[in-house]
Design a protein around this motif. Structure first.
Motif, mmCIF file in Angstrom:
data_model
loop_
_atom_site.group_PDB
_atom_site.id
_atom_site.type_symbol
_atom_site.label_atom_id
_atom_site.label_comp_id
_atom_site.label_asym_id
_atom_site.label_seq_id
_atom_site.Cartn_x
_atom_site.Cartn_y
_atom_site.Cartn_z
ATOM 1 N N ILE A 226 0.856 -1.182 0.000
ATOM 2 C CA ILE A 226 0.000 0.000 0.000
ATOM 3 C C ILE A 226 0.897 1.239 0.000
ATOM 4 N N PRO A 227 0.344 2.409 -0.233
ATOM 5 C CA PRO A 227 1.198 3.609 -0.282
ATOM 6 C C PRO A 227 2.114 3.746 0.939
ATOM 7 N N ARG A 228 1.558 3.452 2.125
ATOM 8 C CA ARG A 228 2.356 3.622 3.334
ATOM 9 C C ARG A 228 3.579 2.709 3.386
ATOM 10 N N THR A 229 3.517 1.569 2.684
ATOM 11 C CA THR A 229 4.638 0.614 2.734
ATOM 12 C C THR A 229 5.508 0.688 1.471
ATOM 13 N N LYS A 230 5.327 1.763 0.718
ATOM 14 C CA LYS A 230 6.009 1.863 -0.575
ATOM 15 C C LYS A 230 7.524 1.671 -0.463
ATOM 16 N N GLU A 231 8.095 2.230 0.583
ATOM 17 C CA GLU A 231 9.556 2.177 0.701
ATOM 18 C C GLU A 231 10.056 0.910 1.397
ATOM 19 N N TRP A 232 9.119 0.098 1.873
ATOM 20 C CA TRP A 232 9.529 -1.094 2.617
ATOM 21 C C TRP A 232 9.982 -2.211 1.666
ATOM 22 N N LEU A 233 10.912 -3.011 2.112
ATOM 23 C CA LEU A 233 11.307 -4.231 1.402
ATOM 24 C C LEU A 233 11.702 -3.976 -0.045
ATOM 25 N N LYS A 234 12.259 -2.810 -0.312
ATOM 26 C CA LYS A 234 12.581 -2.474 -1.704
ATOM 27 C C LYS A 234 13.647 -3.399 -2.284
ATOM 28 N N GLY B 187 12.828 -7.483 -3.955
ATOM 29 C CA GLY B 187 12.280 -7.873 -5.254
ATOM 30 C C GLY B 187 10.811 -7.531 -5.408
ATOM 31 N N PRO B 188 10.298 -7.737 -6.608
ATOM 32 C CA PRO B 188 8.934 -7.292 -6.934
ATOM 33 C C PRO B 188 7.843 -8.116 -6.265
ATOM 34 N N ASP B 189 8.196 -9.258 -5.714
ATOM 35 C CA ASP B 189 7.170 -10.148 -5.141
ATOM 36 C C ASP B 189 7.200 -10.156 -3.620
ATOM 37 N N ALA B 190 7.811 -9.146 -3.014
ATOM 38 C CA ALA B 190 8.044 -9.203 -1.573
ATOM 39 C C ALA B 190 6.850 -8.755 -0.754
ATOM 40 N N LYS B 191 5.904 -8.067 -1.398
ATOM 41 C CA LYS B 191 4.759 -7.565 -0.642
ATOM 42 C C LYS B 191 3.473 -8.172 -1.177
#
Lengths: 247, 247, 247, 247
Positions: C198-206, C209-213
């Motif tokens: 979600i927007p709030r987690t945008k910077e998390w787990l960058k 990889g693309p499948d982390a969230k």
């Protein structure tokens, strides 16, 4: 000698098995089963010298003929019709940690051979003796205790060989608890969650402090406490870990 | 008296609480908490007469002021800075078994008030004393033990009020075990799966034989065994049931 | 309008709640409940503009008066006696991660207020509408779906406030599944194990990889799939996590 | 044909296996594995006549040579290097319900042979094809789905043979989910908790109403829903039961 109840420990080695055998040897003659006599010879000697009674029998717990021969020797030693107060299954298969696609069929079935078939053979051989222990008025309910591990409830990556065996062992112990509890045999399962403090692990976790490894004697005390629970108060499962363990 | 470690039992009644209090009173002065003094007066008298020391304090465990007052009285009695060797949370909310749509809000929150908020208040009040027990070199690791039930792991139909509280209690105990284990406090949770043998249940399960009900003394022994486990060998959870229980 | 079945989503925010609301809005008028209107206003507008129907109602799900008022408005809007095809409880208490001894009583009860009492109030308000949905011959079995988390089955250190609420929610959902399944209402529980994208987690787990969230739309699809299961094939619980998640 | 991804179903019979095969045959050529050709011949014919493609191969899933031969035939049919979009392990060992002491060694190992070794052989044979499916850009993440049962999480009395196998299967599936999820293969496990509605169970539970038995097509839909989950939203485990099931 047939009137005296015995304890039987399968999977005697330098850790849990030996500590459990010594603990139970304070109350019962003990039978030590291991494939390799190196694992029980000095232990039997130690118990016999300190006033207990112990015999070791070289046994491949996953081989029905070997198990049958071992229980024949038990009868030779303690008399036909001997009863048991306790039986502890502490054997584990060869531990194989590998990418799944690199496992051979032998690698994979190593866990199931011991924790599946081996636990079956041990249970079928000991339950009649434990039921005789019930009939003989054992002071404490005759007990069948299985040693599990973290892998009993968690199938981690690369651990399928170990975890399939340990999950199967947990299923067996639960099924037996439900069938034999009402007959007076106390069946338990212990989840040992951590590294046991034995010579082989001496160098492990050295930086984690004095409480980072599980005491084999602590496990033996826990098994003894399970054994002494009355028929009104049976515990099927306990977990055991060092106070500092992450889980 | 500040140097002597105490044991504190919340939820003292005619069953588990009383048995646990008597067991721990053999080693520690015990504090008995219950809302209704009828639940601890004769017990305290019995312990004091038989050479132990016990005080009872009327406490509403789900009310922060009442809990604060109780721990003030504990300091008055045993000294500011007194440490604890054991704290046992044995309180339960009012048991409400009803079709879900007939539950009032009060019915539903009865479980959570005691097993949620009450357990929180008790834990916050006792953990500082238990940590003092660690510092004071308690013979056995200071222990915080929670009494759960079948409903701790099973949400049966019509049991949502009881089960939500007991699930929450289990979550709390697990979280505390992970936070305070490394600090030397042993946090445990017991799943009591069956009917406890107390005066109120005398007529229950009469056809099920002599082993159909759980012995409160058996539970007390199990809690004591948890308490005496060393730091290298902590059990977080045990289940307890009669040998004939279907589960 | 009373004949048309509706869907009700509590805990609408920028992630799961909004995605679920949009998914179910393709088939049902949807009611959006959130404390803060900012959480549903643009979503309601988006659904209404794209051919669906949505109304938002500002509701404090843990306050019985507020919940009662909200369901009064639902009747005002959709008619007395309106039935529901789906109700989704997606609310969560304030997330407090702190050393246990630093938690205030308010910190601790934040989880239980929403996941305990709030879920109770929502269930008591929606189950009568879902039962009407059964009577009205809903195409798919009327569904009550609860959003859980890793903390629904794991009480981690420092997470007692969140975990006690989520454990309690799981107990409630299981109890309701057993009581209302035979009446034709499908009660489910989803363990969301990971970070939602979600927007709030945008910077998390960058870096993961693309499948982390977890995709909120993926969760919405899973909830829809639960909703469309027939009476012969109900799933109570699913877990959901990104393919790369360690668990 | 090597570019087209296939689906492989082991344990094809009149219930779940056939329903799953038909469901997946709408999107993929399907390979049907069963020991007895009676179990796949008419099914393959039905799929082929209705516009799909199916081949049946007589296979003893617990025998490495037989499994190797089967996958040789798959290459013969679909080309060396063929990839898979889905593999479903639906085989079960012979079901033996007997007092434990009456079980033969063959009785006991019947469960582990199929659910332990058989699942291992099937997984080792299909995972390389599923990884090729990942590389080939499968529309949906290639999926490996295991069929479990109530006995996957409960070791009932007299059910040790079945439960040990099913527990082991669950361990395997969890370990594989953790190893192969990050590689893009979706590994799932379904707990089928109830009686499946097949010709053999026609007379069962007749008094329990029209919803008392699980629909095999409902299971197939659930498996398809698992298959279509994106990489960000994987479910490892679901349970499935009729709405009226006691559990």
């Amino acid at each position: 000698m047939a009137s005296k109840l015995i304890a039987i420990v399968a999977g005697v080695g330098p850790g849990t098995g030996a500590a459990v055998a010594k603990k139970f040897a304070a109350s019962y003659p003990v039978v030590l089963l291991a494939r390799n006599p190196d694992n029980f010879e000095s232990l039997a000697e130690e118990i016999n010298k300190s006033g207990g009674k112990a015999i070791g029998i070289s046994t491949d717990i996953s081989d029905s003929k070997s198990v049958k021969a071992a229980f024949g020797k038990i009868e030779d030693e303690f008399g036909v019709g001997v009863g048991a107060a306790a039986a502890v299954f502490n054997a584990s298969g060869r531990f194989v940690r590998k990418p799944f696609l690199e496992l051979t069929e032998d690698d994979f079935t190593a866990g199931l051979d011991v924790s599946g078939k081996g636990a079956f053979l041990f249970s079928q051989a000991t339950l009649p003796l434990l039921l005789k222990g019930v009939d003989a008025g054992s002071k404490y309910p005759p007990s069948l205790i299985f040693t599990g591990a973290t892998a009993s409830i968690r199938g981690s990556a690369l651990m399928s060989s170990f975890a399939t065996g340990k999950f199967a062992l947990r299923a067996l112990s639960q099924s037996l608890a439900r069938e034999f509890g009402p007959k007076g045999v106390h069946v338990s399962h212990a989840i040992i969650d951590g590294v046991i403090d034995i010579p082989r692990t001496k160098e492990w976790l050295k930086d984690a402090g004095p409480d980072a490894k599980i005491s084999a004697n602590g496990i033996a005390d826990a098994y003894w406490n399970l054994h002494t629970q009355p028929r009104t108060t049976f515990t099927w499962e306990i977990d055991i870990r060092p106070c500092v363990e992450k889980w």
